[in-house]
Design an enzyme around this catalytic site. Structure first.
Site: not given
Lengths: 486, 486
Positions: A207, A237, A320
């Site tokens: 992340d 990410e 997301d």
């Protein structure tokens, strides 16, 4: 430049992304009382109580799709339904069934040949995370004070009318940023990464890893993870140009939102709704012509080493973003076209749970995280499900779609064609985003033998290579995939 | 009434109470930077970094005392130096060395024949405790909302100027009270208790157990703990008349502060400083005469079944009080007298770390929790240490001091005498709190054979039983222990 090695299994994988609170709920696990109804619209703060045994009970669905790996958004103990607010990196959330349910899941996945990748949220923790909580409780006396960045006293963790006085991710006081410049913190994270790799997971999705700027952090992370499992997958990410991280010494890949935005802008074209993509770090607007898409893909394929391209995580949407079906206002043809581009592109396709049945989800949290409607089969788009199975089966059957070379063949205002080739086969993929069927003449160059008969893998008619070209009719807002063995 | 069974090993045990942050610090464990100097005056919120390997490294000291069991104040992960603010009931605090260091400690203690009792803080958790933190983060949406008692919204965990709006122990918002009426919470606590018993601990000291009023809670606790280890010790922190909990179906014993206050008021007399005992739930003031003390002891011994008396935890002070040496203004004789009463009384004596060397500690947190001065041997009262070893050796050598019957023999304004007898031996213990040596004539009744010569175990002269009595000279502010084999 480091010689680049990425995990072979990823090159051949199709991923399925699961948001654990919303995928499936097992009756085998006791539940607290205060859960939201599964089928009710999701909320920002509410829990529906999905769990990991629920995943186990639906692995047949996942395998029937042809999927070979699962990427889970966070599963560690966390005081948020998305579990990005980590409370304990060593405990699987009790609502998910805890470490015991995860062990069952991991065993069952591996028994079926499914890989498991977990989400590592290492940039920040939460207000309840032990070492941060100790600072809240003991102020300047806390032994853990160097684990975070305190700027002044007192701290205000919950009262937004006062300055937080500590560093949080994007200024969010709910997400205190871990001070990775502190060697203790760095070592703590490394040991977490090692622990779960030793438990048997097959990789880490990282992340917001660009937020960790500590020199050498991700290189050490890679070394320590790969020392335990050289085939572990490390995927960051990062939504934009990721060259700094994709030199072979840090990540194997990133979440390929650069592919996402291009595929969506081409396949969806003017159907992409601005309010469905606003505020997210990708740009599927403006629409792309076939030529523009071809240029984007040329640029993207040149951006990173080929070994990296082969393990990029290619997604159309995620937890997301809004779901693509909602981004294009329900236009299934756009989704099908984008999925065709995704399933024929180098790198591992990733399907966000529910996309395969046309589950809607508007921009973005909470609606894009609905409960998977197991009990409402009438809501499933069965044609879309069959289409996904067909495309995945095709990808799984043809190595050239996974690891074959990629060649741009043709592009115009609405159309695009390319080849995927290896020593054993050559495939021709064409897409037509126009409103009418389109005949295109594609120069096949050296990629297809003169005189070859190209068989239909997807579409309505084959083609014949003549004078170094083929003539193909691509149906309106659809594509074709043709094939010849070499 | 339930038939009462208490653990035999406790009847023969001498306990040593350790406050882990302050007992000893091992160089084998890495430490965060922000710790207080070991020898500096302790603070309410600061940590000194004592750990469980430090305990392992000093087990010789503990065993040399003659001790056979250790009671640890809390060791679970907690954002407070005393660790009563539990953050995770399944993790030993990382600063203490975590579960790994505890396993090492437990193994080493058991190898040496030392029992280990842990502190169970089950009435309340902390603001960082996962399920409570989830309520802070998600408000009415939290699935764990029934784990605590929310009275209104919003909650104010850290801002004391606003109502907390949830139930905390004694109104303390740092200590949210667990809702044990919720069967999920009740089961959670039962499983914690079982888990650590299965890990091998020898018992639970229960923090403020009177606060848990859920019907049947402690009876179930006993049943589940004893089902795993019938010899596990369950001792509650109740400072007053504990008959409701000591009927055989709940606790084996309580922390015997009723003994504490009486022994201190008799041995310390007018030396007990009011400001050193104020605000605590015991009453060592006013001073007791010998007769008053004798009456108190008669009352106390009649209060509970004898089987319970034999496993009461008899202490002179603890982390929750000033140390006795400071309560009596440094008067070592008072401490010695009280220790003599403690070491000859039914039930397990418990020595708070450092008491054996005269470590001071004024009322109460933080000063009563100083770092054990391993590196300052010049500060140790070596006579007091030798005295403790002598008394404990005496207790360990004479079963009648542990399980023998207790008989009041004599009392006057400043003196008190009693017998401890079993089939094999009879002991006579006398204490004189007066400022001058005192000759007393004690009726020995049927407890000592006519004509017996009583040998000195502690004191300066033996005695001869004649006409059913003995004449003993007890030195000023001191005692004697005499013995005859039967």
């Amino acid at each position: 430049m480091t010689e680049v090695h990425t995990p072979d299994w990823v090159k051949h994988a199709v991923f399925y992304q699961i948001f654990p609170d919303r995928f499936a709920k097992s009756a085998a696990l006791p539940k607290p009382r205060n859960l939201e109804a599964w089928d009710a619209p999701p909320t920002i703060e509410g829990y529906k109580g999905g769990d990991l045994l629920g995943v186990v009970e639906h692995l047949d669905h996942i395998q029937d799709l042809g999927v070979s790996a699962i990427y889970f958004t966070p599963i560690f103990q966390s005081a948020s339904n998305h579990r990005y607010h980590t409370h304990d990196y060593y405990q699987v959330d009790p609502l998910l069934g805890g470490n015991k349910a995860f062990a069952t899941l991991l065993d069952e996945c591996h028994r079926r040949g499914l890989k498991v990748v977990l989400d590592g949220v290492f940039n920040h923790a939460s207000r309840g995370f032990f070492q941060f909580n100790d600072i809240l409780e003991n102020g300047p006396h806390s032994p853990w004070i160097d684990w975070f960045t305190v700027e002044d006293w007192p701290l205000s963790p919950y009262d937004g009318s006062k300055p937080a006085n500590y560093l949080g991710w994007v200024g969010n006081r709910a997400l205190p940023k871990l001070n990775t410049d502190n060697p203790e913190v760095r070592e703590f994270i490394m040991q977490v990464a090692e622990f779960w790799i030793r438990q048997g997971i097959d990789g880490w999705r990282l992340d917001v890893p660009f937020e960790i700027r500590t020199e050498g952090f991700w290189a050490e992370f890679r070394q320590r993870v790969k020392a335990i499992n050289p085939e572990a997958y490390i995927v960051g990410e990062i939504w934009y140009d990721s060259r700094p991280w994709l030199q072979g010494d840090q990540f194997d890949a990133v979440m390929n939102y650069l592919f996402t935005e291009s595929a969506m802008a081409f396949a969806g074209g003017p159907r992409v709704l601005a309010d469905q993509v606003v505020g997210r770090s990708y740009h599927p607007i403006p629409a792309l012509t076939g030529t523009q898409y071809a240029d984007k893909i040329d640029w993207l394929l040149a951006l990173y080493p080929w070994e990296i391209q082969l393990t990029q995580l290619n997604l159309l949407d995620s937890h997301d973003t809004a779901r693509m079906i909602s981004i294009v206002g329900g236009d299934t043809a756009s989704v099908r076209l984008a999925a065709l581009l995704q399933m024929t592109y180098p790198g591992a396709p990733s399907i966000y749970y529910g996309d395969e049945i046309g589950l809607p989800g508007t921009n973005y949290d909470p609606d894009t995280r609905r409960g998977m409607p197991w009990d409402q089969p009438e809501s499933w788009d069965m044609d879309l499900l069959a289409y996904h199975k067909q495309l995945i089966a095709m990808r799984n059957a043809h190595p050239a779609l996974r690891t074959g070379a990629y060649h741009r063949l043709y592009a115009d205002d609405v159309s695009y064609a390319f080849a995927r080739t290896d020593e054993a086969e050559a495939l021709l993929v064409a897409a037509n985003t126009g409103e009418e069927a389109r005949e295109i003449i594609v120069q096949t160059g050296e990629h297809f033998p003169e005189g070859a008969e190209l068989a239909v893998l997807y579409g309505t008619a084959g083609a014949h290579v003549e004078d170094g070209k083929v003539r193909i009719t691509v149906p309106a807002r659809d594509g074709v995939v043709l094939h010849v063995a070499l």
